[in-house]
Write an enzyme that holds these catalytic residues in place. Structure first.
Site, PDB file in Angstrom:
ATOM      1  N   CYS A 121       0.801  -1.226   0.000  1.00 45.62           N
ATOM      2  CA  CYS A 121       0.000   0.000   0.000  1.00 45.62           C
ATOM      3  C   CYS A 121       0.831   1.272   0.000  1.00 45.62           C
ATOM      4  O   CYS A 121       0.437   2.269  -0.614  1.00 45.62           O
ATOM      5  CB  CYS A 121      -0.965  -0.028   1.176  1.00 45.62           C
ATOM      6  N   VAL A 122       1.978   1.271   0.677  1.00 45.51           N
ATOM      7  CA  VAL A 122       2.840   2.460   0.643  1.00 45.51           C
ATOM      8  C   VAL A 122       3.357   2.679  -0.781  1.00 45.51           C
ATOM      9  O   VAL A 122       3.280   3.788  -1.318  1.00 45.51           O
ATOM     10  CB  VAL A 122       4.008   2.322   1.647  1.00 45.51           C
TER      11      VAL A 122
END
Length: 199
Positions: A121-122
């Protein structure tokens, strides 16, 4: 690496949820990660920058399934004109959410990203931000992930720290990577009757 990047006007806190940063299932060195993220949030608030907490809605049965203890945001949120929570169901925090609209309303063109997981997700959120022509700062000590398990005939265990570094590298030369969260600085967004506007 960019030792001291120019100030940003928003901080994206990605999936800092109890399932990933607390208890036996926490990412390695979660205490360090939480300290760095807490520091970033504190300084962003003090500067009057926009703080956006992304909260992942995992599938049924997963540790971050909505409504379960693991789904809860682990750090306190001060919801208001310059701090908000945006729920998501994809790795990319922009996909199917109001994130871009929130940033646009605030006049944000430069942001910092922190949280978990580095290679999921980052990475996905930072990459999309770059594609949307935001300036993106990524503090190396403020994102984390798990060890990648060994795979027969492919590799031994890949340590979490190495996976995080590879995720940074995969973003290419447009992202501004800094070694320490303390090197990230913030600038103010101001509220007016039509919403948030960058200053």
């Amino acid at each position: 690496m960019t030792p001291f990047p120019a100030p940003v006007t928003a901080l994206l806190v990605v999936d800092v949820q109890s399932a990933f940063v607390a208890g036996d299932a926490a990412v390695p060195d979660a205490t360090r990660l939480l300290a760095r993220v807490t520091e970033l949030i504190r300084r962003a608030r003090e500067a009057g920058a926009l703080v956006v907490h992304l909260q992942n809605d995992g599938p049924a049965g997963e540790p971050d399934e909505p409504g379960t203890p693991g789904w809860a945001l682990h750090l306190p949120v001060r919801t208001g004109s310059t701090e908000t929570v945006i729920r998501k169901s994809e790795d990319d925090g922009f996909e199917g959410t109001s994130l871009e609209a929130e940033l646009t309303a605030a006049g944000v063109r430069a942001l910092a990203v922190c949280g978990v997981m580095s290679e999921m997700c980052v990475l996905a959120t930072a990459r999309r931000a770059l594609e949307l022509d935001y300036r993106v700062v990524l503090p190396h000590d403020a994102h984390a992930t798990y060890d990648i398990p060994a795979a027969p005939d492919i590799s031994d265990v890949v340590p979490a720290a190495m996976a995080s570094r590879v995720a940074e590298w995969a973003l290419g030369d447009e992202v501004e990577i800094v070694a320490r969260a303390g090197n990230v600085s913030f600038a103010t967004v101001r509220h007016h009757e039509n919403g948030l506007v960058g200053r």
